[in-house]
Design a protein around this motif. Sequence first.
Motif, short mmCIF file in Angstrom:
data_model
loop_
_atom_site.label_atom_id
_atom_site.label_comp_id
_atom_site.label_asym_id
_atom_site.label_seq_id
_atom_site.Cartn_x
_atom_site.Cartn_y
_atom_site.Cartn_z
N UNK A 95 0.85 -1.18 0.00
CA UNK A 95 0.00 0.00 0.00
C UNK A 95 0.89 1.24 0.00
N UNK A 96 0.72 2.08 -1.01
CA UNK A 96 1.49 3.32 -1.11
C UNK A 96 0.54 4.51 -1.20
N UNK A 97 1.07 5.70 -1.12
CA UNK A 97 0.24 6.90 -1.25
C UNK A 97 -0.42 6.97 -2.61
N UNK A 102 2.76 -3.76 -6.75
CA UNK A 102 3.11 -5.16 -6.56
C UNK A 102 4.36 -5.31 -5.70
N UNK A 103 4.43 -6.44 -5.04
CA UNK A 103 5.59 -6.76 -4.21
C UNK A 103 6.62 -7.51 -5.03
N UNK A 104 7.80 -7.67 -4.44
CA UNK A 104 8.86 -8.39 -5.13
C UNK A 104 8.76 -9.89 -4.94
N UNK A 121 10.49 8.23 9.76
CA UNK A 121 10.09 8.23 11.16
C UNK A 121 8.58 8.48 11.30
N UNK A 122 7.96 7.71 12.18
CA UNK A 122 6.54 7.89 12.48
C UNK A 122 5.60 7.34 11.42
N UNK A 123 6.12 6.77 10.35
CA UNK A 123 5.26 6.25 9.30
C UNK A 123 5.23 4.72 9.30
N UNK A 124 4.28 4.19 8.53
CA UNK A 124 4.09 2.75 8.42
C UNK A 124 4.04 2.36 6.96
N UNK A 125 4.31 1.08 6.71
CA UNK A 125 4.11 0.49 5.39
C UNK A 125 3.31 -0.78 5.63
N UNK A 126 2.33 -1.03 4.76
CA UNK A 126 1.51 -2.22 4.87
C UNK A 126 1.65 -3.06 3.62
N UNK A 127 1.97 -4.33 3.82
CA UNK A 127 2.06 -5.31 2.74
C UNK A 127 0.93 -6.31 2.97
N UNK A 128 0.18 -6.60 1.91
CA UNK A 128 -0.92 -7.55 2.01
C UNK A 128 -0.62 -8.78 1.15
N UNK A 129 -0.58 -9.93 1.81
CA UNK A 129 -0.39 -11.20 1.13
C UNK A 129 -1.75 -11.85 0.94
#
Length: 174
Positions: A95-97, A102-104, A121-129
């Motif tokens: 999930x990006x802005x 796609x993932x690698x 800092x203070x941010x998150x990244x979400x990967x969905x499988x």
Amino acid sequence: MRSPLMRRLGLAAVLAAALAVFGPAPSASAEPAAAELTFTTDSATTTPGGTVNLSMTLTNHKTYDIWFVHQTIDPTWLTTQRPDLKYAFTGCALTTAAGPAPCSGTGPADLGANYGTTVPPGQSRTVTLTLQVAADSGCNGDIGFYSYFYAEFSDRTNISGGPVHTPGTRVLCA
């Protein structure tokens, strides 16, 4: 016979000696971990032939960027004890802005590259499988995973975490 005052002084001396040898009890820290990995699923149940989206969110609580992440994901021991449960990771999206990307790869090793580091800092990244349960899978069992991760920060520090467990997904008979 010893007086109550002598007993209190004796107890105080024993406590003082214990503190001198072992130090005070560790205090709870209000500071969060430098990085945190959490899991969610879009459904607690599925049927054979169904899918469940397993989302992994990496949050940077530090004041420096995360530059590198290495993460593994493996089935829990209970999941491996049910050879009739058939499943595979069939998709992966970050999930990006600008929306999903796609993932690698879909694992089980080195999922960290999928987070699209750096994580500020203070941010998150979400990967969905996407977890696909085979149409001929067994029923009435739980599929679950655990993960370990390692993150490096731009200040040259690092952190290791885990095991972090995913919510279990119950495969129900239709």
